[in-house]
Motif scaffolding. Sequence first.
Motif, PDB file in Angstrom:
ATOM      1  N   GLN A 159       0.903  -1.053   0.119  1.00  0.00           N
ATOM      2  CA  GLN A 159      -0.030  -0.037  -0.026  1.00  0.00           C
ATOM      3  C   GLN A 159       0.789   1.228   0.169  1.00  0.00           C
ATOM      4  O   GLN A 159       2.077   1.199   0.110  1.00  0.00           O
ATOM      5  N   SER A 163      -1.659   5.285   3.706  1.00  0.00           N
ATOM      6  CA  SER A 163      -3.152   5.125   3.165  1.00  0.00           C
ATOM      7  C   SER A 163      -4.144   4.221   4.031  1.00  0.00           C
ATOM      8  O   SER A 163      -5.061   4.133   3.540  1.00  0.00           O
ATOM      9  N   ILE A 167      -5.471  -0.725   0.541  1.00  0.00           N
ATOM     10  CA  ILE A 167      -4.376  -1.461   0.013  1.00  0.00           C
ATOM     11  C   ILE A 167      -4.573  -2.081  -1.167  1.00  0.00           C
ATOM     12  O   ILE A 167      -5.649  -2.108  -1.743  1.00  0.00           O
ATOM     13  N   TYR A 168      -3.414  -2.596  -1.962  1.00  0.00           N
ATOM     14  CA  TYR A 168      -3.442  -3.203  -3.204  1.00  0.00           C
ATOM     15  C   TYR A 168      -4.186  -4.564  -3.092  1.00  0.00           C
ATOM     16  O   TYR A 168      -4.690  -4.725  -2.036  1.00  0.00           O
TER      17      TYR A 168
END
Length: 404
Positions: A159, A163, A167-168
Motif C-alpha cells: 500500500q 493510506s 491496500i492493493y
Amino acid sequence: MKRSKRVACVEATAVVALSMTSAGIAHADDELVVNTNPAASREAPADLSSLKPVVNVLAAPDTSSIVPDTGPSPYVPGVNTQSGIVTDAQTRAYGSFAIPYTTGRVQDGNQSALGTTSANFLSTTYPYRAIGKLTFSAGYCTASLIRRSVIVTAAHCIQSFGSGSAIYSGWQFRPGHYGASGATSAQIAPYGTWTWAALVRPSTWANGTDTGSGAARNNDIAVIAIAKNASNQFIGDLTGYLNYGWNNYSFVSSSKTGNLQTASVTTFGYPALLDGGAIMQRTDGPTYTTTVSGASQLWQGSNLTGGASGGPWIVNFRARDAVLSGGAAVGSSPNLAIVGVTSWGSADPNASKDNYASQFRQNTQYPNATYGNYGSGNIASLLNTLCTTAAPGGGTFASQGYCN
C-alpha cells in the motif's frame, strides 16, 4: 642476454629484458619464458588429484595496523576492453554516489563444453529460485521466501505510505521468473504462479507515522503467506527458502573498513531499467549501515531501480558451501541471510546509482529482542503476527506448516 634450461623434456628459453630508465626512474625487469616444445607438455597429463596447492612461501607482513588508502591514485585509471583501452571513469561503474558495484543478469544459456542450457536455467536453481516477481493490482515488485510458505517484500508493495486500510490487491508470486522476449510459459513461471493467503505490514506504515522522512523509513517491510497450490503443496517444498538476519548480522567495523559498518551484500530484483524488468538482476558490492532522517537504512551502490522494490539484500550469498581442508575454518557470521529489502533509490538511471533498504533490526517501533520464535525487531514481529494468525481450515499459519 639469453639462458636455456631443460625441464621435464620441455625446452624453455628465458629472455631477460635489461633495466630501462626514463627521467631518472628505474623500471622493473620483465622476464620472458617460451615453451619451445608444447607438444611434449601434452603427452603426459598430470594426475590432478595428486597435486598439491602452491603457496607464496614468503612470510606474511604484519597487517594489524593497516588502514584503507584515503587519497586518489596518482595514476590515471583505465581498462582494456574488447573495444580497446578506456581511460575515463565511466559513471555506469559507480555513479556519483561513489560506491562501486557490479550488476548483471541472473541468466545462463550460452554454449558450453557440455552443450547448450536454457536461458532461465540459473534462476531455477537454489538459492536463486527462492526469489521471484510479485505482481499485484498496482504493478510488480520483487519478493523472496524466508519461511516454508512466507515471502518478504517492501511495505510499499502492499500500500501507499499512510493510506490506512486502502491496500492493493491480487498478489501473485512467480519464483525464478524469466520473462524475456520469446520466453515459454514454463520459463515465465517455472514453479507455477502462487497466490497470497494473508499479509502483515507495519501499522506505522499504514497510518503514516513510521520514523523517517520521504522514502527513507524504518519499516518499509511486509510479509505475505503464500497459499498452497492445487496439489496441496507448499511453495517452499519446491523451491527452498532463505535465512534472514537482524541487527547488523555479518556487518563488521574496523580500521580496515575505515571504521564503517560494512558487509559484502548481494541484492536481487527485476528493475525496469534493465531488460525491461523481465530478467532477474544481481548486484554485488560493499554495503554500509546509515541513518537517514532517523530511519535505519542499508545503502549500496546500485542501478536496480523501480521493480526491484522488495528484493532481498543478502549477506554471504553462494549456491553451495565448499568442503574445508588444511585446517581452514569458516569466519564469523557465515550464514547466507537476508538482512533487508530494497526500499528506495535514485530514479535517474544515469546519476547517483544508489539503493537503500529498510534494515531488519530492532528500532523505535519494534524494540523487543524476542518476538515468538522468530528473532528480534521488525522482521520477527511481522512474522510472529502472521504465523500466529488463524488460517483457513483451522489452527494458525504456524500450526499448519506455513512458517516452518
